[in-house]
Write an enzyme that holds these catalytic residues in place. Sequence first.
Site, mmCIF file in Angstrom:
data_model
loop_
_atom_site.group_PDB
_atom_site.id
_atom_site.type_symbol
_atom_site.label_atom_id
_atom_site.label_comp_id
_atom_site.label_asym_id
_atom_site.label_seq_id
_atom_site.Cartn_x
_atom_site.Cartn_y
_atom_site.Cartn_z
ATOM 1 N N ALA A 263 9.601 118.512 7.476
ATOM 2 C CA ALA A 263 8.384 119.264 7.741
ATOM 3 C C ALA A 263 8.747 120.564 8.422
ATOM 4 C CB ALA A 263 7.441 118.468 8.643
ATOM 5 N N HIS A 298 7.024 115.789 16.384
ATOM 6 C CA HIS A 298 8.123 116.760 16.436
ATOM 7 C C HIS A 298 7.619 118.172 16.119
ATOM 8 C CE1 HIS A 298 12.409 117.977 15.821
ATOM 9 N NE2 HIS A 298 11.855 118.842 14.983
ATOM 10 N N GLU A 299 6.907 118.304 15.023
ATOM 11 C CA GLU A 299 6.429 119.642 14.625
ATOM 12 C C GLU A 299 5.438 120.170 15.652
ATOM 13 O OE1 GLU A 299 8.339 120.744 12.483
ATOM 14 O OE2 GLU A 299 9.034 118.804 11.745
ATOM 15 N N HIS A 302 7.170 121.539 18.672
ATOM 16 C CA HIS A 302 7.796 122.844 18.426
ATOM 17 C C HIS A 302 6.880 123.997 18.844
ATOM 18 C CE1 HIS A 302 11.696 122.409 16.640
ATOM 19 N NE2 HIS A 302 11.311 121.790 15.545
HETATM 20 N N1 PHE Z 1 12.410 123.282 11.566
HETATM 21 C C1 PHE Z 1 12.145 122.095 10.816
HETATM 22 C C2 PHE Z 1 12.074 120.957 11.811
HETATM 23 O O1 PHE Z 1 12.945 120.647 12.511
HETATM 24 C C3 PHE Z 1 13.164 121.716 9.813
HETATM 25 C C4 PHE Z 1 13.274 122.629 8.637
HETATM 26 C C5 PHE Z 1 14.336 123.509 8.545
HETATM 27 C C6 PHE Z 1 12.366 122.585 7.631
HETATM 28 C C7 PHE Z 1 14.474 124.341 7.460
HETATM 29 C C8 PHE Z 1 12.493 123.390 6.529
HETATM 30 C C9 PHE Z 1 13.557 124.263 6.451
HETATM 31 O O2 PHE Z 1 11.140 120.322 11.977
HETATM 32 ZN ZN ZN Z 2 12.551 120.612 14.404
#
Ligand code: PHE
Ligand code: ZN
Length: 869
Positions: A263, A298-299, A302
């Site tokens: 995701a 998790h998302e 962020h």
């Molecule tokens: N940043 C996303 C995560 O850790 C992972 C991700 C990286 C998704 C690159 C798509 C492309 O949740």
């Molecule tokens: Zn992440």
Amino acid sequence: MQPKAKFRKDYRPVDFTITDIYLDFQLDPQDTLVTSTLTVKRQNSDATQLRLDGHSFEFLSLKLNGEPFSKYQKDDESLTLDLSQFPAEQFQLEIQTRLNPSENTSLQGLYQSGDGLCTQCEAEGFRQITYMLDRPDVLAKYRTKLTACKSKYPYLLANGNRIAQGELEDGRHWVEWEDPFLKPCYLFAVVAGDFDLLQDKFTTMSGRVVDLEIYVDRGNLDRAGWAMESLKRSMKWDEERFGLEYDLDIYMIVAVDFFNMGAMENKGLNIFNSKFVLANPQTATDDDYMGVESVIAHEYFHNWTGNRITCRDWFQLSLKEGLTVFRDQEFTSDLWSRPAKRIEDVRMMRSVQFAEDASPMAHPIRPEKVIEMNNFYTVTVYEKGAEVIRMIHTLLGEEKFQKGMKLYVAEQDGKAATCEDFVSAMERASGVDLQQFRRWYSQSGTPELTIADEYDEKRQTYRLHVSQMTPPTADQVEKVNLHIPLRVALYGENGQKINLQHELLTVSDVLDVIHEHQTFEFHNVPQRPVPALLCDFSAPVRVDYNYSTEQLLTLVKFADNEFVRWDAAQTLYINELRANLSRFQQNQPMQFSEALIEALTLVLEKANTDPELTALTLTLPKETEFAESFKVIDPAGIAAVRDFMQRSIAESLKDRLLVVYNQNRLPEYRVVAEDMAKRALRNVCLSYLAFTDVGNTLVHKHYHQADNMTDTLASLAAATKAQLPCRDQLLADFEQKWHHDGLVMDKWFMLQATRPDENVLEIVQGLLEHRSFNFKNPNRVRSLIGAFASQNPRAFHAIDGSGYRFLVDMLIKLNDTNPQVAARLIEPLIKLSRYDAQRQTLMRRGLERLKGLDHLARDLFEKIEKALQ
Ligand code: PHE
Ligand code: ZN
């Protein structure tokens, strides 16, 4: 042209930055027009060149302050403006590009997923949309206008708040969005499509009401509820444990079927692999439910650790990922079961991450050298990164850790930060010296602690002699001593816990291992204790201590800590496998030891009081987990011995397993911890019983009585692993019922790919033509081809090289369509140094075949180069 590496040491701030971006998308699946208007601000008065990243689109026009501008040079991946005659402090660029999302199989930039359109910009996908300073330290405000056919794309979404919308006479409509927060372009997102929408609201701790929206494919509304509940729990938890509140008035999640990763945390508009959104009892297992909840969390987390505070450069990726994984692990631990979550994470570390450290791709959690950034979204950056944060938490304690978080947020909010900024905030807020600890960021490899002990009965003194050593890795030969928090406990032979004392004072159970050799002395120890070492996996290291079987049995029986009991059982399993592997390799008959039966009998006695830990402990480590305790892996031998162990346990404990199986039948399906533990226990019993004479009857019945996917899949798995007579019929029945549903079929593909049958490769090859398979969909590719290569080591490493040839054939195709997924799938092939000479030769041959490809993508190039060194 050979791809070029970037180095962390070469980081330089930008000469020009971009403060505001206005993006206009005229969306169409074959022909999308993008007009990007950038406000550029000079940062360096001497700079004469402005180099913008961009590729994989048609470049239409460039204007500077409204006038056509032609002083530029263009190559395959950039556009460089010559500004030597143009010293202005600030100016506007207008760039027009044309895209074809329907032919974008890389799933980066703007692409088509099903009937919708969506973007993926992390790490460097924005540059596939338009020319841009595509780096995370360029923070800008975004306004986005989307125009598209209204009947085909009734929803037009982007980051931030909807500020205007309208209709056009030709059947198109438009929506304009504005994101008030500064962000790097990797967090930009748009979505256009027709969806079912689940709506809810959340009131934040300061009383603001946030609209929550989850967009799923039409017809999937009955599978979106769990994701919504998970989102609300995440928002609440982050307020309570971290004091962090959501900042926009709307939070959207869109589920798409075509997605390379799990995701993406785009500001206010998360885009998810539908695998991590959709769940109902008929289609999702208990594990799927937990997976959805933790990825949603998790998302969401962020938003602070990643978005409000982002990374200065991609070498700092673990700054946001390690920390956010740590946060989602804590969330799951607080809501469900801390020991169970810890065990799951430790299994992953010890198998996948330790294997990565021993591979050609070894890198520190903060890499020094990168060719393709997509190759560094790794278990090392994520999971080992989270372990490093967890060690800081262990060293500081919750209170000081939270003080550190507060300081970090206060100092870095709205900025692009580094790992050093984080550690420094932790250090200053707590007063704990993290000087030596910082080496975890720059040193790769898995440290080994060699531990010996000594008991002095006369003085009632117990000593632990601890030595640390990190073996050289592919990327780094010289290693230094790390600061390793080693949590220990001492048990008397009847299981009583012995207080840790030095002189007369109670001392911490976390030992600071900082030197190469160190001795820790404990006083007033009344008898020779059994040590529990590295409790809760207090550091991502291996421990070598020569446990006797009796000591391990004492821990399994008495330890008051669930993790310690589970871990002692793991050591028993590994010892059993080792002993029988040498017998097997010398063509001697295998023997199953009484000790393991005794241990598992004890474990089963707790089936009623602690079904969860009983299920976890009874679960036999996977072949790939066993493999990690060997320098040179014998895939056929490990599979044979594991098989023998499985049958032996089943035979010896059949009656007890049957009792526990029958005791744990549930009247209905509920997603609650208590029931999930019982289902897990019942299903692990079934997995063993499948190998006994009652297996076929039991498994067949289990399948037909199942009212949920967890039980359905458990019976299907049992039937395939034990190759029961009912297997083909059950597999066919499942296929008939679910062939229209790719996500559900992924489970079926995975079972097929990991079948123990001799001819499994033939079966897998046949399934490439299956009606539910689609080579363009990463989930399908991973569950069939990926599972075969990484979860069926016996077949993949077949000594005739057929497994390798098959994977290479698939990678050649994926190299053209989706290199990011190809580079993930190649992992088992680059670990050649772990195998015997004959296999190494075959693996090398496969890698060389790939290396000779005409258009080898940099994703594969980077890994192949390293593997062939
Ligand atoms: N940043 C996303 C995560 O850790 C992972 C991700 C990286 C998704 C690159 C798509 C492309 O949740
Ligand atoms: Zn992440």
